[in-house]
Design a protein around this motif. Structure first.
Motif, PDB file in Angstrom:
ATOM      1  N   ASP A 151     -56.125   5.302  -5.801  1.00 43.17           N
ATOM      2  CA  ASP A 151     -55.163   4.994  -6.868  1.00 43.17           C
ATOM      3  C   ASP A 151     -54.792   6.224  -7.690  1.00 43.17           C
ATOM      4  N   GLY A 152     -55.319   7.372  -7.327  1.00 45.77           N
ATOM      5  CA  GLY A 152     -54.932   8.605  -7.985  1.00 45.77           C
ATOM      6  C   GLY A 152     -55.579   8.810  -9.341  1.00 45.77           C
ATOM      7  N   PHE A 153     -54.929   9.651 -10.153  1.00 48.98           N
ATOM      8  CA  PHE A 153     -55.463  10.070 -11.438  1.00 48.98           C
ATOM      9  C   PHE A 153     -54.413   9.905 -12.530  1.00 48.98           C
ATOM     10  N   ALA A 154     -54.888   9.683 -13.730  1.00 49.55           N
ATOM     11  CA  ALA A 154     -53.976   9.527 -14.861  1.00 49.55           C
ATOM     12  C   ALA A 154     -53.485  10.876 -15.382  1.00 49.55           C
ATOM     13  N   SER A 155     -54.232  11.954 -15.074  1.00 49.14           N
ATOM     14  CA  SER A 155     -53.871  13.271 -15.597  1.00 49.14           C
ATOM     15  C   SER A 155     -54.410  14.361 -14.686  1.00 49.14           C
ATOM     16  N   TYR A 156     -53.891  15.577 -14.868  1.00 44.96           N
ATOM     17  CA  TYR A 156     -54.408  16.725 -14.118  1.00 44.96           C
ATOM     18  C   TYR A 156     -55.846  17.018 -14.518  1.00 44.96           C
ATOM     19  N   ALA A 157     -56.172  16.796 -15.779  1.00 47.66           N
ATOM     20  CA  ALA A 157     -57.534  17.039 -16.244  1.00 47.66           C
ATOM     21  C   ALA A 157     -58.527  16.146 -15.511  1.00 47.66           C
ATOM     22  N   GLU A 158     -58.146  14.906 -15.259  1.00 50.02           N
ATOM     23  CA  GLU A 158     -59.026  13.985 -14.541  1.00 50.02           C
ATOM     24  C   GLU A 158     -59.242  14.465 -13.106  1.00 50.02           C
ATOM     25  N   ALA A 159     -58.167  14.945 -12.474  1.00 46.62           N
ATOM     26  CA  ALA A 159     -58.296  15.483 -11.117  1.00 46.62           C
ATOM     27  C   ALA A 159     -59.171  16.733 -11.111  1.00 46.62           C
ATOM     28  N   ALA A 160     -59.020  17.574 -12.124  1.00 50.04           N
ATOM     29  CA  ALA A 160     -59.829  18.789 -12.216  1.00 50.04           C
ATOM     30  C   ALA A 160     -61.309  18.448 -12.349  1.00 50.04           C
ATOM     31  N   ASP A 161     -61.606  17.371 -13.072  1.00 51.34           N
ATOM     32  CA  ASP A 161     -62.998  16.934 -13.211  1.00 51.34           C
ATOM     33  C   ASP A 161     -63.607  16.592 -11.852  1.00 51.34           C
ATOM     34  N   ILE A 163     -62.647  17.680  -8.848  1.00 53.15           N
ATOM     35  CA  ILE A 163     -62.810  18.888  -8.038  1.00 53.15           C
ATOM     36  C   ILE A 163     -64.034  19.668  -8.492  1.00 53.15           C
ATOM     37  N   ALA A 164     -64.221  19.755  -9.809  1.00 51.25           N
ATOM     38  CA  ALA A 164     -65.375  20.481 -10.350  1.00 51.25           C
ATOM     39  C   ALA A 164     -66.683  19.831  -9.906  1.00 51.25           C
ATOM     40  N   ALA A 165     -66.704  18.506  -9.837  1.00 47.95           N
ATOM     41  CA  ALA A 165     -67.906  17.803  -9.390  1.00 47.95           C
ATOM     42  C   ALA A 165     -68.134  18.008  -7.893  1.00 47.95           C
ATOM     43  N   TYR A 166     -67.045  18.106  -7.134  1.00 48.45           N
ATOM     44  CA  TYR A 166     -67.132  18.281  -5.682  1.00 48.45           C
ATOM     45  C   TYR A 166     -67.500  19.725  -5.314  1.00 48.45           C
ATOM     46  N   LEU A 167     -67.036  20.678  -6.127  1.00 50.98           N
ATOM     47  CA  LEU A 167     -67.282  22.096  -5.862  1.00 50.98           C
ATOM     48  C   LEU A 167     -68.044  22.724  -7.032  1.00 50.98           C
ATOM     49  N   PRO A 168     -69.276  22.333  -7.250  1.00 45.96           N
ATOM     50  CA  PRO A 168     -70.020  22.844  -8.411  1.00 45.96           C
ATOM     51  C   PRO A 168     -70.295  24.343  -8.340  1.00 45.96           C
ATOM     52  N   GLN A 169     -70.177  24.938  -7.146  1.00 46.13           N
ATOM     53  CA  GLN A 169     -70.431  26.367  -7.007  1.00 46.13           C
ATOM     54  C   GLN A 169     -69.293  27.219  -7.585  1.00 46.13           C
ATOM     55  N   ARG A 173     -62.513  26.533 -13.389  1.00 49.32           N
ATOM     56  CA  ARG A 173     -61.979  25.178 -13.342  1.00 49.32           C
ATOM     57  C   ARG A 173     -60.498  25.242 -12.971  1.00 49.32           C
ATOM     58  N   LYS A 174     -60.043  24.319 -12.136  1.00 51.96           N
ATOM     59  CA  LYS A 174     -58.644  24.294 -11.728  1.00 51.96           C
ATOM     60  C   LYS A 174     -57.734  23.998 -12.915  1.00 51.96           C
ATOM     61  N   SER A 175     -56.685  24.805 -13.078  1.00 51.15           N
ATOM     62  CA  SER A 175     -55.706  24.586 -14.128  1.00 51.15           C
ATOM     63  C   SER A 175     -54.631  23.632 -13.640  1.00 51.15           C
ATOM     64  N   GLU A 176     -53.817  23.134 -14.561  1.00 50.47           N
ATOM     65  CA  GLU A 176     -52.712  22.255 -14.163  1.00 50.47           C
ATOM     66  C   GLU A 176     -51.779  22.971 -13.206  1.00 50.47           C
ATOM     67  N   GLN A 177     -51.507  24.250 -13.461  1.00 46.72           N
ATOM     68  CA  GLN A 177     -50.619  25.016 -12.589  1.00 46.72           C
ATOM     69  C   GLN A 177     -51.178  25.091 -11.174  1.00 46.72           C
TER      70      GLN A 177
END
Length: 297
Positions: A151-161, A163-169, A173-177
């Motif tokens: 169902d996707g994400f409500a915001s870019y910040a949520e998506a960044a969260d 990715i950060a959990a998936y790639l903890p190394q 942190r991924k920016s909106e751009q």
């Protein structure tokens, strides 16, 4: 470092689908053809392709069908042979035999093309954390991430969260751009990953598993120089799968990148590009990477 421009273009596949392509340093040599992994885009190569272009190479990267900005298949009809055919056509379209740099799925496709075609359209292969037989647990972890948020994400910040959990190394942190090329906004305002959901819903994944005998047979027939780069912390490639591959392709070189996971190029771009530059130098003594080239900011 000199500015490296990206030249976007498009490539028409045999069945009419359009693949998004980027070219850097169009007059450079040798040509590097970058093929990304399942669920990635050509953007996964931005840092590496920019660095290698600055070192004098012509760098070509593309979105596989159903990924990124490339066309999605009508009716969600995807088969491994289509991806093989796309890579073969792109390789033949280059002005000279390219050095394929293939990560995960891209590397497997490269093995099929290099092993089954004579003459090979590739000058050499760089396989990025992939072998014809892989560790199932690592692949399952990738697929679990891809399937986790239909169902996707409500915001870019949520998506960044996520990715950060998936790639903890990764420390950055991924920016909106950085996320914009990876997400599409639907009619409901939700942000969803760039890939066609049909890639996961169809038979493509199990078909890939069934490809293993073909991959093993193709690997044994590869005659061009090969460099296998594996991540020290990879859960997709292991010592066992590397040893099996080196037995199949005894002329292949292998180097392990310290601290890197399966997402090797993104984890350690400096070490990654240095390994590629050294490999090219062993193939073409006249190749002299420009010492002033540095990893782009």
């Amino acid at each position: 470092m000199e500015s490296i421009q990206t030249h976007p273009s498009a490539f028409l596949a045999a069945d009419g689908l359009t693949l998004a392509v980027d070219v850097r340093n169009p007059s450079g040599k040798p040509t590097l053809l970058f093929a990304h992994g399942f669920g990635q885009t050509r953007g996964a190569w931005n840092a590496a392709a920019t660095t290698m272009a600055a070192r004098g190479c012509r760098c070509v990267s593309f979105d596989s069908r159903g990924h990124g900005e490339s066309t999605r298949a009508s009716g969600g009809d995807y088969h491994m042979q289509q991806f093989v055919d796309d890579l073969r056509a792109l390789a033949h379209a280059q002005p000279e035999p390219a050095i394929l740099v293939g990560a995960s799925m891209g590397g497997l496709l490269g093995l099929v093309v290099a092993g089954e075609l004579r003459p090979s359209p590739f000058r050499a292969l760089v396989l990025v954390d992939i072998t014809p037989r892989w560790e199932t647990a690592g692949v399952e972890r990738i697929l679990a991430f891809m399937q986790a948020h239909p169902d996707g994400f409500a915001s870019y910040a949520e998506a960044a969260d996520q990715i950060a959990a998936y790639l903890p190394q990764r420390r950055e942190r991924k920016s909106e751009q950085q996320l914009r090329p990876l997400l599409r906004e639907g009619a409901d305002g939700r942000l969803r990953w760039h890939w066609d959901p049909a890639l996961l819903a169809g038979d493509l994944i199990s078909e890939c598993e069934r490809y293993q005998p073909r991959l093993l047979e193709a690997a044994a027939k590869v005659e061009v120089p090969v460099l296998l780069l594996s991540g020290e912390r990879s859960d997709v490639v292991s010592q066992h799968t590397v040893e099996e591959f080196l037995a199949l392709v005894p002329h292949a070189q292998h180097a392990q990148v310290p601290g890197a996971t399966h997402m090797l190029a993104g984890d350690a771009n400096d070490a990654f590009t240095a390994a590629i530059a050294g490999f090219i130098g062993s193939l073409e003594p006249a190749f002299r990477p420009r010492d002033e080239a540095k990893q782009p900011a």
